[in-house]
Design an enzyme around this catalytic site. Structure first.
Site, PDB file in Angstrom:
ATOM      1  N   ALA A 176      29.702  14.513 -35.039  1.00  0.00           N
ATOM      2  CA  ALA A 176      29.113  15.120 -33.845  1.00  0.00           C
ATOM      3  C   ALA A 176      29.442  14.274 -32.632  1.00  0.00           C
ATOM      4  CB  ALA A 176      27.600  15.217 -34.001  1.00  0.00           C
ATOM      5  N   ASN A 177      29.298  14.850 -31.455  1.00  0.00           N
ATOM      6  CA  ASN A 177      29.329  14.082 -30.208  1.00  0.00           C
ATOM      7  C   ASN A 177      27.916  13.623 -29.900  1.00  0.00           C
ATOM      8  OD1 ASN A 177      31.905  15.254 -30.128  1.00  0.00           O
ATOM      9  ND2 ASN A 177      31.864  15.379 -27.901  1.00  0.00           N
ATOM     10  N   ARG A 178      27.818  12.556 -29.135  1.00  0.00           N
ATOM     11  CA  ARG A 178      26.532  12.055 -28.688  1.00  0.00           C
ATOM     12  C   ARG A 178      26.000  12.979 -27.583  1.00  0.00           C
ATOM     13  NH1 ARG A 178      24.995   6.970 -29.835  1.00  0.00           N
ATOM     14  NH2 ARG A 178      27.006   6.064 -30.309  1.00  0.00           N
ATOM     15  N   SER A 179      24.835  13.552 -27.769  1.00  0.00           N
ATOM     16  CA  SER A 179      24.230  14.401 -26.732  1.00  0.00           C
ATOM     17  C   SER A 179      22.759  14.607 -27.039  1.00  0.00           C
ATOM     18  CB  SER A 179      24.926  15.771 -26.696  1.00  0.00           C
ATOM     19  OG  SER A 179      24.173  16.680 -25.922  1.00  0.00           O
TER      20      SER A 179
END
Ligand code: C5P
Length: 220
Positions: free
Chosen positions: A29-32
């Site tokens: 995942a991307n960091r968000s």
């Protein structure tokens, strides 16, 4: 239904990360945190819009008053966005994973006795923003993307606006030193065909309010 300048307008907002499964217990995942997207959706509701909020697994709660569509992967997010159209405007605040694992394992991948780690094969995810911005028919009148960059922020963001075909790009510097990732404040530049507008550093909620007002003015 509420009053306000966006009454009768349907606005689509994507938010949060996407999770791309490796196996049933692991993902990339991307960091968000989803904080900026949730704030934008809330600000649009406050101006009277009917908001479809398509969100990946975010750390913050969705705002009240939206039509909530919870998804996990980029493919699911694209399908949810397409199902939610038509819309008058669309804001793509999600941090979509650029790649997914080609064949996610059906069972948990076990550690190899020899100590050899698994090798994952990736394929590119669809670009949801570009797909909607480049629709031949039924494109929302206003398509807004985000560009979170760590270097040459404005140059990369302007190029991104043209490459993806969106009307506006909200550019921000997410270098670790800024503390913006996961923080309460944001410092953005709004880039359109008319040029670049630098906004001072302010609360994410205030960025959201200003952006919602600009969207209302553009759709008026
Ligand atoms: O290319 P990049 O990921 O930096 O672009 C960011 C913008 O594109 C954001 O608005 C993001 O929501 C959108 N995007 C998307 N689908 C992807 C990748 C990015 O909608 N697969």
């Amino acid at each position: 239904l509420g009053a306000g300048p966006l009454r009768g307008k349907h606005v689509l907002v994507t938010s949060g990360p996407t999770h791309e499964p490796i196996d049933p217990v692991r993902y990339i995942a991307n960091r968000s945190s989803g904080a900026q997207g949730a704030a934008i959706a809330g600000a649009l509701v406050a101006l009277g819009a009917q908001v479809t909020f398509v969100t990946g697994p975010a750390a913050v709660a969705p705002p009240a008053g939206v039509r909530l569509v919870a998804v996990e992967t980029a493919a699911q997010m694209l399908a949810a966005v397409q199902a939610a159209l038509p819309a008058d405007a669309a804001v793509f605040a999600a941090a979509v994973a650029d790649w997914r694992v080609v064949r996610a394992a059906a069972g948990k991948i076990k550690k190899d006795a020899s100590g050899k780690p698994p090798v994952l094969e990736f394929t590119e995810n669809p670009d949801i923003l570009a797909t909607v911005a480049q629709m031949a028919s039924g494109r929302p009148r206003l398509v807004v993307g985000f560009a979170a960059e760590t270097d040459d922020v404005l140059a990369h963001a302007s190029a991104k606006r043209l490459r993806k075909g969106c009307d506006w790009i909200v550019a921000n510097d997410v270098s670790p030193a800024t503390g913006i990732m996961g923080g309460a404040e944001n410092a953005v530049t709004l880039i359109s065909a008319d040029g670049q507008e630098v906004w001072p550093r302010m609360a994410k909620a205030e960025v959201a309010r200003r952006l919602a007002e600009r969207i209302a003015a553009a759709l008026a």
